[in-house]
Design a protein around this motif. Structure first.
Motif, PDB file in Angstrom:
ATOM      1  N   TYR A   1       2.480  10.286 -16.579  1.00  0.00           N
ATOM      2  CA  TYR A   1       1.510  10.349 -15.486  1.00  0.00           C
ATOM      3  C   TYR A   1       0.996   8.947 -15.200  1.00  0.00           C
ATOM      4  CZ  TYR A   1      -2.103  10.193 -19.156  1.00  0.00           C
ATOM      5  OH  TYR A   1      -2.896   9.835 -20.219  1.00  0.00           O
ATOM      6  N   ALA A   2       0.550   8.749 -13.974  1.00  0.00           N
ATOM      7  CA  ALA A   2       0.058   7.445 -13.525  1.00  0.00           C
ATOM      8  C   ALA A   2      -1.346   7.613 -12.957  1.00  0.00           C
ATOM      9  CB  ALA A   2       0.987   6.851 -12.465  1.00  0.00           C
ATOM     10  N   SER A   3      -2.273   6.788 -13.437  1.00  0.00           N
ATOM     11  CA  SER A   3      -3.664   6.854 -12.989  1.00  0.00           C
ATOM     12  C   SER A   3      -4.084   5.496 -12.428  1.00  0.00           C
ATOM     13  CB  SER A   3      -4.584   7.224 -14.150  1.00  0.00           C
ATOM     14  OG  SER A   3      -4.192   8.436 -14.756  1.00  0.00           O
ATOM     15  N   PRO A   4      -4.574   5.451 -11.197  1.00  0.00           N
ATOM     16  CA  PRO A   4      -5.058   4.168 -10.640  1.00  0.00           C
ATOM     17  C   PRO A   4      -6.324   3.721 -11.359  1.00  0.00           C
ATOM     18  CG  PRO A   4      -5.550   5.994  -9.162  1.00  0.00           C
ATOM     19  CD  PRO A   4      -4.694   6.564 -10.248  1.00  0.00           C
ATOM     20  N   LEU A   5      -6.413   2.408 -11.623  1.00  0.00           N
ATOM     21  CA  LEU A   5      -7.576   1.849 -12.306  1.00  0.00           C
ATOM     22  C   LEU A   5      -8.529   1.147 -11.359  1.00  0.00           C
ATOM     23  CD1 LEU A   5      -6.058   0.264 -15.552  1.00  0.00           C
ATOM     24  CD2 LEU A   5      -7.447   2.321 -15.377  1.00  0.00           C
ATOM     25  N   TYR A   6      -7.964   0.351 -10.441  1.00  0.00           N
ATOM     26  CA  TYR A   6      -8.810  -0.481  -9.579  1.00  0.00           C
ATOM     27  C   TYR A   6      -8.078  -0.781  -8.275  1.00  0.00           C
ATOM     28  CZ  TYR A   6     -12.080  -4.189  -8.249  1.00  0.00           C
ATOM     29  OH  TYR A   6     -13.006  -4.945  -7.604  1.00  0.00           O
ATOM     30  N   VAL A   7      -8.829  -0.793  -7.186  1.00  0.00           N
ATOM     31  CA  VAL A   7      -8.289  -1.121  -5.867  1.00  0.00           C
ATOM     32  C   VAL A   7      -9.126  -2.241  -5.274  1.00  0.00           C
ATOM     33  CG1 VAL A   7      -7.785  -0.289  -3.545  1.00  0.00           C
ATOM     34  CG2 VAL A   7      -7.477   1.240  -5.499  1.00  0.00           C
ATOM     35  N   ASP A   8      -8.444  -3.274  -4.783  1.00  0.00           N
ATOM     36  CA  ASP A   8      -9.151  -4.418  -4.215  1.00  0.00           C
ATOM     37  C   ASP A   8      -8.510  -4.775  -2.885  1.00  0.00           C
ATOM     38  OD1 ASP A   8     -10.586  -6.662  -3.658  1.00  0.00           O
ATOM     39  OD2 ASP A   8      -9.591  -7.936  -5.131  1.00  0.00           O
TER      40      ASP A   8
ATOM     41  N   TYR B   1      -2.705   0.045 -12.079  1.00  0.00           N
ATOM     42  CA  TYR B   1      -2.428   1.384 -12.594  1.00  0.00           C
ATOM     43  C   TYR B   1      -2.341   1.357 -14.112  1.00  0.00           C
ATOM     44  CZ  TYR B   1      -1.265   4.244  -8.475  1.00  0.00           C
ATOM     45  OH  TYR B   1      -1.316   4.989  -7.326  1.00  0.00           O
ATOM     46  N   GLU B   2      -2.521   2.523 -14.685  1.00  0.00           N
ATOM     47  CA  GLU B   2      -2.214   2.755 -16.094  1.00  0.00           C
ATOM     48  C   GLU B   2      -1.244   3.935 -16.147  1.00  0.00           C
ATOM     49  OE1 GLU B   2      -5.138   2.284 -19.515  1.00  0.00           O
ATOM     50  OE2 GLU B   2      -4.982   4.474 -19.356  1.00  0.00           O
TER      51      GLU B   2
ATOM     52  N   SER C   1       0.681  -0.855 -18.480  1.00  0.00           N
ATOM     53  CA  SER C   1      -0.321  -1.332 -17.517  1.00  0.00           C
ATOM     54  C   SER C   1       0.401  -2.041 -16.383  1.00  0.00           C
ATOM     55  CB  SER C   1      -1.302  -2.290 -18.191  1.00  0.00           C
ATOM     56  OG  SER C   1      -1.988  -1.640 -19.240  1.00  0.00           O
ATOM     57  N   ALA C   2      -0.064  -1.862 -15.165  1.00  0.00           N
ATOM     58  CA  ALA C   2       0.647  -2.423 -14.010  1.00  0.00           C
ATOM     59  C   ALA C   2      -0.324  -2.915 -12.956  1.00  0.00           C
ATOM     60  CB  ALA C   2       1.590  -1.385 -13.411  1.00  0.00           C
ATOM     61  N   GLU C   3       0.068  -3.991 -12.278  1.00  0.00           N
ATOM     62  CA  GLU C   3      -0.657  -4.522 -11.131  1.00  0.00           C
ATOM     63  C   GLU C   3       0.317  -4.643  -9.975  1.00  0.00           C
ATOM     64  OE1 GLU C   3      -2.334  -8.248 -12.087  1.00  0.00           O
ATOM     65  OE2 GLU C   3      -3.853  -7.449 -13.453  1.00  0.00           O
ATOM     66  N   GLY C   4      -0.169  -4.353  -8.783  1.00  0.00           N
ATOM     67  CA  GLY C   4       0.746  -4.436  -7.652  1.00  0.00           C
ATOM     68  C   GLY C   4       0.047  -4.410  -6.318  1.00  0.00           C
ATOM     69  N   ILE C   5       0.846  -4.208  -5.288  1.00  0.00           N
ATOM     70  CA  ILE C   5       0.341  -4.129  -3.921  1.00  0.00           C
ATOM     71  C   ILE C   5       0.803  -2.825  -3.296  1.00  0.00           C
ATOM     72  CG2 ILE C   5       0.075  -6.582  -3.455  1.00  0.00           C
ATOM     73  CD1 ILE C   5       2.896  -6.664  -2.405  1.00  0.00           C
TER      74      ILE C   5
ATOM     75  N   ILE D   1       4.150  -5.058 -10.895  1.00  0.00           N
ATOM     76  CA  ILE D   1       4.659  -5.689 -12.101  1.00  0.00           C
ATOM     77  C   ILE D   1       3.957  -5.009 -13.270  1.00  0.00           C
ATOM     78  CG2 ILE D   1       4.822  -7.808 -13.445  1.00  0.00           C
ATOM     79  CD1 ILE D   1       6.617  -7.764 -11.025  1.00  0.00           C
ATOM     80  N   ALA D   2       4.718  -4.580 -14.280  1.00  0.00           N
ATOM     81  CA  ALA D   2       4.151  -3.795 -15.374  1.00  0.00           C
ATOM     82  C   ALA D   2       4.331  -4.503 -16.706  1.00  0.00           C
ATOM     83  CB  ALA D   2       4.794  -2.409 -15.421  1.00  0.00           C
ATOM     84  N   CYS D   3       3.445  -4.194 -17.640  1.00  0.00           N
ATOM     85  CA  CYS D   3       3.493  -4.747 -18.990  1.00  0.00           C
ATOM     86  C   CYS D   3       3.378  -3.624 -20.013  1.00  0.00           C
ATOM     87  CB  CYS D   3       2.356  -5.745 -19.211  1.00  0.00           C
ATOM     88  SG  CYS D   3       2.399  -7.187 -18.120  1.00  0.00           S
TER      89      CYS D   3
END
Length: 302
Positions: free
Chosen positions: A58-65, A78-79, A100-104, A115-117
């Motif tokens: 499952y994927a859960s959004p953490l923060y939106v900017d 995302y997490e 953990s992932a950050e993206g657009i 991009i995920a780690c």
């Protein structure tokens, strides 16, 4: 990727510009995709590797900017949790993995690129550290339009950006998700409400008509021998089978995840009880009509 003083700092923004394709797809023109602040961007996933093995996550959004990028493109983090199934990322990883992932995300075409780690555990401390952060992963998800009829709401991939010779490289995996959007939920609720009203009306009319029959034969008992017993049996079976099917629903609490999501669980429960009660009344009245008809034929034959 960490939250400090309640302010999220995006650390891979420059890498995203080079890795992710931000060209807008013409196929999404005129269509509406999930908003980045809505619940539609959180999802349960099915994961399939190149060998055909299947796992879940499952994927859960953490923060939106949305401050850094204007228009429809926003930064998002995302997490992701991968669990149950195969060994998702090959050697050096566990069957259950947190990513953990950050993206657009571009809401105009429904594309999410990140991009995920992940943390990699290794027994060989001479090659790599015991606990190493592998950020050589790319996730690309394509959301379906909100009004799409296809139940598959998300399709995408997760792949390694490393060379195949790298010990941390893994084969690309397919990601998919089947979920209900708010638009589909609203349509489902409208349809359920319409169906409920129709069932309530039909069962109420059934009770009225059978009661009317009993009132008529009470005033004109001579018509009882002419009522078809076969017809009475068929009508009784028509009420008895749904009653047996709904018996468990009346007394056993069982709210499915669809009911919880739609917020209709309590209303459906009340509706099931009312429908079953009306059907039970119609069943008893029809049974009474059969008894009177059978008794009148026995008296006539005697």
């Amino acid at each position: 990727m960490s939250i400090l003083d309640y302010k999220y700092e995006f650390t891979v923004y420059d890498t995203l510009r080079k890795t992710c394709d931000e060209k807008k797809s013409g196929g999404g023109k005129g269509k509406k995709y999930p908003d980045e602040h809505s619940l539609d961007i959180g999802l349960d996933m099915t994961v399939k590797n190149s060998k055909g093995q299947t796992g879940w996550g499952y994927a859960s959004p953490l923060y939106v900017d949305g401050d850094r990028i204007h228009s429809s493109v926003v930064n998002i983090s995302y997490e992701l949790h991968f669990r149950h199934g195969f060994n998702f990322f090959g050697q050096g990883s566990l069957a259950t993995t947190k990513v953990s992932a950050e993206g657009i995300y571009d809401r105009e075409n429904g594309n999410l690129c990140m991009i995920a780690c992940r943390h990699v555990l290794s027994k060989d401390q001479n090659l790599i550290e015991k606990d190493m952060l592998d950020c050589g992963m790319k996730i690309n998800l394509q959301f379906s339009p909100l009004d799409a009829t296809d139940r598959r709401s998300v399709n995408g991939t997760i792949e390694s950006t490393r060379r195949k010779s790298d010990p941390l490289y893994f084969e690309p995996m397919e990601l998919s998700s089947i979920s209900i959007t708010k638009y589909q939920a609203a349509n489902s609720i409208s349809r359920i409400n319409l169906e409920n009203v129709m069932v309530l009306i039909s069962n109420t009319l059934a009770c009225v008509f059978v009661g009317w029959q009993l009132y008529y034969v009470k005033k004109h008992p001579g018509v009882l021998p002419f009522i078809s017993i076969v017809m009475c049996f068929v009508l009784i079976l028509g009420y008895m089978i749904p009653l047996l099917s709904n018996f468990g629903a009346m007394f056993v609490p069982n709210r499915s995840w669809q009911d919880k999501f739609l917020g209709t669980g309590e209303w459906l429960k009340v509706n099931e009880v009312i429908v079953s009660a009306l059907m039970l009344v119609a069943f008893v009245l029809q049974l009474r009509l059969l008894q009177l008809t059978w008794s009148s034929r026995q008296v006539k034959e005697a």
